[in-house]
Scaffold this motif. Structure first.
Motif, mmCIF file in Angstrom:
data_model
loop_
_atom_site.group_PDB
_atom_site.id
_atom_site.type_symbol
_atom_site.label_atom_id
_atom_site.label_comp_id
_atom_site.label_asym_id
_atom_site.label_seq_id
_atom_site.Cartn_x
_atom_site.Cartn_y
_atom_site.Cartn_z
ATOM 1 N N TYR A 430 0.891 -1.133 0.121
ATOM 2 C CA TYR A 430 -0.079 0.131 0.007
ATOM 3 C C TYR A 430 0.578 1.279 -0.007
ATOM 4 O O TYR A 430 0.517 2.363 -0.592
ATOM 5 N N ASN A 431 2.006 1.183 0.400
ATOM 6 C CA ASN A 431 2.773 2.541 0.811
ATOM 7 C C ASN A 431 3.311 2.804 -0.493
ATOM 8 O O ASN A 431 3.425 4.048 -0.820
ATOM 9 N N TYR A 432 3.378 2.078 -1.317
ATOM 10 C CA TYR A 432 4.100 2.373 -2.479
ATOM 11 C C TYR A 432 2.776 2.733 -3.538
ATOM 12 O O TYR A 432 2.880 3.509 -4.349
ATOM 13 N N HIS A 433 1.927 1.879 -3.777
ATOM 14 C CA HIS A 433 0.707 1.743 -4.561
ATOM 15 C C HIS A 433 -0.623 2.422 -4.222
ATOM 16 O O HIS A 433 -1.305 2.550 -5.427
ATOM 17 N N ALA A 434 -0.826 3.053 -3.120
ATOM 18 C CA ALA A 434 -1.949 3.658 -2.734
ATOM 19 C C ALA A 434 -2.026 5.002 -3.004
ATOM 20 O O ALA A 434 -1.816 6.018 -2.402
ATOM 21 N N VAL A 435 -2.152 5.363 -4.400
ATOM 22 C CA VAL A 435 -2.217 6.613 -5.089
ATOM 23 C C VAL A 435 -3.754 7.049 -5.344
ATOM 24 O O VAL A 435 -4.349 5.680 -5.434
ATOM 25 N N PRO A 436 -4.295 7.919 -5.342
ATOM 26 C CA PRO A 436 -5.429 8.417 -5.829
ATOM 27 C C PRO A 436 -5.784 7.648 -7.063
ATOM 28 O O PRO A 436 -5.114 7.598 -8.094
ATOM 29 N N GLY A 437 -7.263 6.897 -6.998
ATOM 30 C CA GLY A 437 -7.547 6.257 -8.410
ATOM 31 C C GLY A 437 -7.215 5.044 -8.452
ATOM 32 O O GLY A 437 -7.519 4.338 -9.496
ATOM 33 N N ASN A 438 -6.351 4.391 -7.463
ATOM 34 C CA ASN A 438 -5.781 2.983 -7.624
ATOM 35 C C ASN A 438 -6.508 2.183 -6.767
ATOM 36 O O ASN A 438 -5.861 1.187 -6.380
ATOM 37 N N LEU A 439 -7.423 2.319 -5.861
ATOM 38 C CA LEU A 439 -8.067 1.629 -5.021
ATOM 39 C C LEU A 439 -8.529 0.201 -5.577
ATOM 40 O O LEU A 439 -8.693 -0.642 -4.767
ATOM 41 N N ALA A 440 -9.085 0.215 -6.893
ATOM 42 C CA ALA A 440 -9.823 -1.140 -7.204
ATOM 43 C C ALA A 440 -8.493 -1.961 -7.334
ATOM 44 O O ALA A 440 -8.880 -3.166 -7.053
ATOM 45 N N SER A 441 -7.431 -1.637 -7.987
ATOM 46 C CA SER A 441 -6.256 -2.316 -8.129
ATOM 47 C C SER A 441 -5.868 -2.816 -6.695
ATOM 48 O O SER A 441 -5.625 -4.141 -6.525
ATOM 49 N N LEU A 442 -5.765 -2.050 -5.701
ATOM 50 C CA LEU A 442 -5.360 -2.628 -4.433
ATOM 51 C C LEU A 442 -6.341 -3.525 -3.797
ATOM 52 O O LEU A 442 -5.881 -4.433 -3.037
ATOM 53 N N SER A 450 -5.815 -12.731 0.128
ATOM 54 C CA SER A 450 -6.700 -13.568 0.948
ATOM 55 C C SER A 450 -7.300 -15.098 0.469
ATOM 56 O O SER A 450 -6.976 -16.028 1.258
ATOM 57 N N LYS A 451 -7.265 -15.104 -0.822
ATOM 58 C CA LYS A 451 -7.522 -16.317 -1.565
ATOM 59 C C LYS A 451 -6.360 -17.387 -1.313
ATOM 60 O O LYS A 451 -6.445 -18.329 -0.841
ATOM 61 N N ARG A 452 -5.026 -16.785 -1.381
ATOM 62 C CA ARG A 452 -3.980 -17.671 -1.242
ATOM 63 C C ARG A 452 -3.798 -17.918 0.264
ATOM 64 O O ARG A 452 -3.195 -18.965 0.559
ATOM 65 N N TRP A 453 -4.155 -16.983 1.088
ATOM 66 C CA TRP A 453 -3.939 -17.438 2.528
ATOM 67 C C TRP A 453 -5.098 -18.568 2.983
ATOM 68 O O TRP A 453 -4.715 -19.420 3.736
ATOM 69 N N LEU A 454 -6.330 -18.416 2.303
ATOM 70 C CA LEU A 454 -7.249 -19.606 2.681
ATOM 71 C C LEU A 454 -6.652 -20.973 2.021
ATOM 72 O O LEU A 454 -6.786 -21.840 2.766
ATOM 73 N N ARG A 455 -6.112 -20.925 0.936
ATOM 74 C CA ARG A 455 -5.597 -22.048 0.353
ATOM 75 C C ARG A 455 -4.276 -22.744 1.100
ATOM 76 O O ARG A 455 -4.382 -24.076 1.390
ATOM 77 N N ALA A 456 -3.894 -21.898 1.573
ATOM 78 C CA ALA A 456 -2.426 -22.297 2.459
ATOM 79 C C ALA A 456 -3.068 -22.873 3.871
ATOM 80 O O ALA A 456 -2.569 -23.897 4.447
ATOM 81 N N LEU A 457 -4.167 -21.989 4.320
ATOM 82 C CA LEU A 457 -4.620 -22.718 5.640
ATOM 83 C C LEU A 457 -5.350 -23.954 5.473
ATOM 84 O O LEU A 457 -5.416 -25.068 6.536
ATOM 85 N N LEU A 479 -5.672 -8.245 7.647
ATOM 86 C CA LEU A 479 -5.516 -7.474 6.358
ATOM 87 C C LEU A 479 -6.073 -5.976 6.383
ATOM 88 O O LEU A 479 -7.260 -6.098 6.036
ATOM 89 N N PRO A 480 -5.567 -5.031 6.560
ATOM 90 C CA PRO A 480 -6.324 -3.942 6.424
ATOM 91 C C PRO A 480 -6.647 -3.369 4.972
ATOM 92 O O PRO A 480 -6.109 -3.805 4.165
ATOM 93 N N PHE A 481 -7.895 -2.967 4.933
ATOM 94 C CA PHE A 481 -8.372 -2.452 3.683
ATOM 95 C C PHE A 481 -7.347 -1.171 3.037
ATOM 96 O O PHE A 481 -7.153 -0.300 4.132
ATOM 97 N N PRO A 482 -7.488 -0.997 1.755
ATOM 98 C CA PRO A 482 -6.590 0.091 1.313
ATOM 99 C C PRO A 482 -7.381 1.644 1.495
ATOM 100 O O PRO A 482 -8.618 1.454 1.364
ATOM 101 N N LYS A 483 -6.396 2.372 1.545
ATOM 102 C CA LYS A 483 -7.082 3.687 1.519
ATOM 103 C C LYS A 483 -5.855 4.529 0.778
ATOM 104 O O LYS A 483 -4.740 4.374 0.964
ATOM 105 N N PRO A 484 -6.335 5.730 0.068
ATOM 106 C CA PRO A 484 -5.004 6.532 -0.520
ATOM 107 C C PRO A 484 -4.159 7.170 0.716
ATOM 108 O O PRO A 484 -4.622 7.600 1.446
ATOM 109 N N LEU A 485 -2.960 6.756 0.478
ATOM 110 C CA LEU A 485 -1.891 7.294 1.236
ATOM 111 C C LEU A 485 -0.964 8.395 0.625
ATOM 112 O O LEU A 485 -0.078 8.751 1.406
ATOM 113 N N HIS A 486 -1.345 8.728 -0.468
ATOM 114 C CA HIS A 486 -0.649 9.779 -1.396
ATOM 115 C C HIS A 486 -1.608 10.565 -1.748
ATOM 116 O O HIS A 486 -2.721 10.591 -2.041
ATOM 117 N N PRO A 487 -1.004 11.889 -1.607
ATOM 118 C CA PRO A 487 -1.970 13.107 -2.139
ATOM 119 C C PRO A 487 -2.212 13.126 -3.585
ATOM 120 O O PRO A 487 -1.442 12.429 -4.421
#
Length: 499
Positions: A430-442, A450-457, A479-487
């Motif tokens: 998130y620290n790098y990719h959480a720019v405005p407009g990128n929340l869908a990708s995050l 989450s899916k990969r963690w479920l399979r591992a468990l 696992l925190p939900f994303p929010k914009p971290l960059h102006p």
């Protein structure tokens, strides 16, 4: 004093670079020392002990004087710099290195070297100043790239890293006054997000209709040693500093116990390499493109460079095509070439969609820069032109693949241990990719993680298999939900650079 400007040497003398005349050509060191704010050589001759015990404040003061001299006179050549590489600066450089980094060919780790550090650094300082220091070959290593290929790295010996960092600290005082504003890669106080902001603001505010996305093929491995030294001599005539740099360039590479000579290039991963790369491109590209857009372009031109990755915006296609042709010729003179698969000229800008629709060419193409895909878009409220940015898909998939492999190695850990690790990984992403407009990708990245963690468990063979219902509160906790971290780019860019 007959001095030749860097602009002329870097731009118009394509086939040769003639250094400016040395300020103390007459054999006296007074003029150079006065420019650096130092006492005379005669006064300094008996201060080897004092230089080792000087306070850190004095060391910083000396570096500050170098920077002030470089700022005051852009043509000044520095004839004596090595005395700034003191024991204290070496110590500061040692503690600036990554403590868990892989050892080089010497096999010495950071923690091992810290034992008897004072004695080790005093000995290293003595060897550097007496000329008996020897650079060791870099150990070849490979890291996977997003496209599946391997990127070669050169891991330097620990003492080489220390000396390179110290010398780089001194040289940065000079070159930070020389480097141009559109150069962002590996510079103090400048980040990848600063380059991304500058590109976004440039496209949005300037008359950009065409974007040239360019990458130099194997740049670090193609740097000419001869040109590198010539470029350095514009500012540096301290023979001992130049000799150190030549040692690092020619130290060679060790791979699986076999040493190979390096006649071209600088190891990617070496501490000094980013600075040398910026110096090389400053003369081979930056000064030239600055001159080109002022005197050759018929319309507006924007430039953003991060290391060897550059994006340029043009108002007119004719300018872009002419520039691309002349740029290839320019790079060829310095042993470089543009990557044919990673260099594209696309129609992109405020009027690109309307222009392409009129021709029946479809939507504007996209381009990638520093991990983000840049997309032609419109604001929801007013329908105005807007540059949208999303995480490059290949990078996202590569990260998920790496996490999947790491989860397999950690399958035996408790849910809490896995949760803490995954939270740190996700937050770093998130620290790098959480720019405005990128929340869908995050959000997509978090869902796939989450899916990969479920399979591992589920692979643990528990009596009660893990389900999405049972996993949901675990995900919400760890696992925190994303929010914009960059102006928005304009806010940060204007705060830093707008005058």
């Amino acid at each position: 004093m007959n001095q030749k400007s860097n602009m002329n040497a870097g731009e118009e003398s394509d086939d040769r670079v003639v250094p400016a005349k040395c300020p103390n050509k007459d054999g006296s060191s007074s003029s150079a020392e006065g420019a650096e704010g130092r006492r005379s050589t005669k006064e300094n001759s008996g201060q080897t002990t004092a230089s080792q015990t000087q306070s850190w404040g004095n060391a910083l003061s000396g570096l500050h004087r170098v920077r002030e001299a470089a700022k005051k006179d852009k043509r000044l050549q520095f004839t004596a710099l090595l005395h700034h590489v003191s024991v204290l600066l070496l110590q500061n450089s040692f503690y600036a290195l990554k403590r868990e980094a892989a050892p080089g060919i010497d096999g010495v780790t950071w923690k091992e070297y810290e034992t008897d550090l004072d004695k080790r650094l005093a000995d290293l300082h003595s060897r550097v100043h007496q000329g008996t220091y020897r650079a060791r070959p870099s150990k070849r290593a490979y890291i996977p790239k997003a496209d599946g290929r391997q990127r070669p790295l050169g891991i330097a010996a620990l003492e080489d890293k220390i000396v390179q960092h110290a010398v780089g600290t001194v040289l940065n005082q000079i070159y930070e006054e020389d480097f141009l504003g559109f150069s962002y890669g590996f510079r103090p106080g400048r980040s990848q997000h600063d380059a991304l902001d500058a590109l976004w603001v440039g496209i949005m505010r300037k008359k950009v209709s065409w974007v040239l996305d360019a990458d130099i093929r194997d740049f670090f491995g193609s740097i000419s040693h001869e040109w590198m030294v010539k470029f350095l001599q514009h500012r540096i005539t301290d023979r001992r500093i130049l000799r150190l740099i030549k040692k690092w360039l020619r130290a060679g590479v060790s791979e699986e116990g076999k040493w190979s000579k390096t006649e071209v290039g600088t190891p990617q991963g070496a501490v000094i390499s980013p600075l040398l790369a910026n110096v090389y491109l400053h003369y081979a590209f930056d000064l030239w493109v600055q001159h080109w857009r002022k005197h050759r372009a018929t319309g507006e031109v924007i430039v953003v460079r991060y290391a060897d990755d550059s994006v340029l915006g043009f108002q007119y296609r004719a300018d872009a095509e002419r520039f691309l042709h002349e740029w290839r010729e320019r790079l060829r003179k310095f042993g470089l070439e543009l990557h044919p698969d990673k260099t594209r000229l696309i129609e992109f800008g405020r009027y690109a969609a309307a222009s392409r629709k009129q021709r029946g060419a479809g939507k504007p193409e996209t381009f990638d820069f520093l991990g983000f895909t840049h997309i032609w878009g419109q604001s929801r409220k007013h329908g105005k032109f807007l540059v949208l940015r999303k995480t490059v898909r290949e990078r996202l998939l590569a990260k998920l693949k790496k996490l999947k492999e790491e989860l397999r190695r950690r399958w035996h850990q408790s849910v809490a241990e896995l949760g803490r690790w995954l939270r740190s990984v996700l937050q770093g992403y998130y620290n790098y990719h959480a720019v405005p407009g990128n929340l869908a990708s995050l959000n997509s990245f978090r869902q796939e993680l989450s899916k990969r963690w479920l399979r591992a468990l589920r692979r643990r063979g528990q009596k009660h298999p893990m389900t999405w219902v049972r996993l949901k509160p675990i995900l919400e906790r760890w696992l925190p939900f994303p929010k914009p971290l960059h102006p928005y780019p304009t806010l940060r860019f204007d705060a830093k650079y707008l005058r």
